[in-house]
Design an enzyme around this catalytic site. Structure first.
Site, short mmCIF file in Angstrom:
data_model
loop_
_atom_site.label_atom_id
_atom_site.label_comp_id
_atom_site.label_asym_id
_atom_site.label_seq_id
_atom_site.Cartn_x
_atom_site.Cartn_y
_atom_site.Cartn_z
CG ASN A 10 -3.51 -5.85 -1.09
OD1 ASN A 10 -3.81 -5.53 -2.24
ND2 ASN A 10 -3.33 -4.96 -0.12
CD GLU A 169 -3.28 -5.62 6.38
OE1 GLU A 169 -2.67 -6.55 5.85
OE2 GLU A 169 -3.59 -4.57 5.78
C1 PEP Z 1 -0.86 -5.53 3.00
O1 PEP Z 1 -0.75 -4.82 2.03
O2 PEP Z 1 -2.00 -5.73 3.43
C2 PEP Z 1 0.34 -6.11 3.60
C3 PEP Z 1 0.22 -6.77 4.72
O3 PEP Z 1 1.52 -5.92 2.93
P1 PEP Z 1 2.93 -6.65 3.25
O4 PEP Z 1 2.65 -8.10 3.37
O5 PEP Z 1 3.78 -6.31 2.08
O6 PEP Z 1 3.43 -6.07 4.54
#
Ligand code: PEP
Length: 252
Positions: A10, A169
């Site tokens: 992402n 997440e």
């Molecule tokens: C995300 O944006 O979905 C994410 C997990 O970001 P990061 O890996 O930077 O924590």
């Protein structure tokens, strides 16, 4: 049948068109290093989609988008439709990301409308769920994930649900450098699969890949990906370097 491992980058609001093309080329160049059971996805901003689509065409790297609107077309200034994403070569779309929920008024209801619309256009939704730190501390992790999941999948058939990907997440782990422990991630993701089993039965729940997202890096990926219910990663920061992104896939 073993679930596929889905490793999705992402890129958020990063990279100009030329920078995105360069990063996509670097990912494509390293993609053959990733194990064969891994699906690789890069998700640049909307303006970069068509150029990145040319780079990934015919390779094992698929194109994702970071959001979409639930209507077909019309007076929705600033928004983009599922048909437009498809016409740009997009295969996956990230929906319900915590940054959309936190800053842009995304709700369980809008995630549901977007998920239905994505499926209608044969896009694969990556449906994001996850609790805030305060919710985890108040022992509400499962409650929040169940609510977000049931909201996102309301009215969606088992046949359609089987085509989707979920990203767990924990919001407190996104972009903070604080990764969930493998036990925390596995526990939450096993619970998510249990909710899916309740909604759609074990056969469907068993084939839906559940990614972990939150400060995933090459050095913590292996432990996370070894867990029974962790079937990949949604990766922000570390997806901006091809070496780190593919390094995470190597942990699968
Ligand atoms: C995300 O944006 O979905 C994410 C997990 O970001 P990061 O890996 O930077 O924590």
């Amino acid at each position: 049948m073993a679930r596929r491992i889905v490793i999705a980058g992402n890129w958020k609001m990063n990279k100009t068109v030329s920078e995105a093309v360069e990063l996509a080329k670097a990912v494509v160049a390293k993609a053959s290093e990733a194990p064969a059971n891994v699906d690789l996805i890069v998700s640049p901003t909307y303006v970069c989609l068509t150029e990145v689509a040319k780079v990934v065409a015919g390779t094992r790297v698929a194109l994702g988008a970071q959001d979409m609107h639930w209507e077909e077309s019309g007076a929705f200034t600033g928004k983009i439709s599922a048909a437009m994403l498809v016409s740009a070569g997009v295969k996956y779309v990230i929906l319900g990301h915590s940054e959309q929920r936190q800053y842009f008024g995304e709700t369980d209801e809008t995630v549901n409308k977007k998920t239905r619309q994505a499926l209608k256009h044969n896009l694969i939704p990556i449906v994001c769920v996850g609790e805030l730190l305060a919710e985890r501390e108040a022992a509400k992790t499962n409650e929040v994930n169940e609510r977000q999941l049931k909201g996102a999948y309301a009215g969606i058939s088992a046949e359609d649900a089987a085509k989707t990907v979920i990203a767990y997440e924990p919001v407190w782990a996104i972009g903070t450098g604080k990764v969930a422990t493998v036990e925390q991630a596995q526990e939450a993701q096993a619970f998510i699969r249990k909710v899916l089993t309740g909604l759609y039965g074990a056969a469907v729940a068993e084939i839906i890949p559940i990614q972990y997202g939150g400060s995933m890096k090459p050095d913590n990926a292996k432990g996370l990906l070894a867990q029974k219910d962790i079937d990949g990663g949604l990766i922000g920061g570390a997806s901006l370097k091809a070496e780190d992104f593919i390094g995470i896939a190597l942990g699968a």
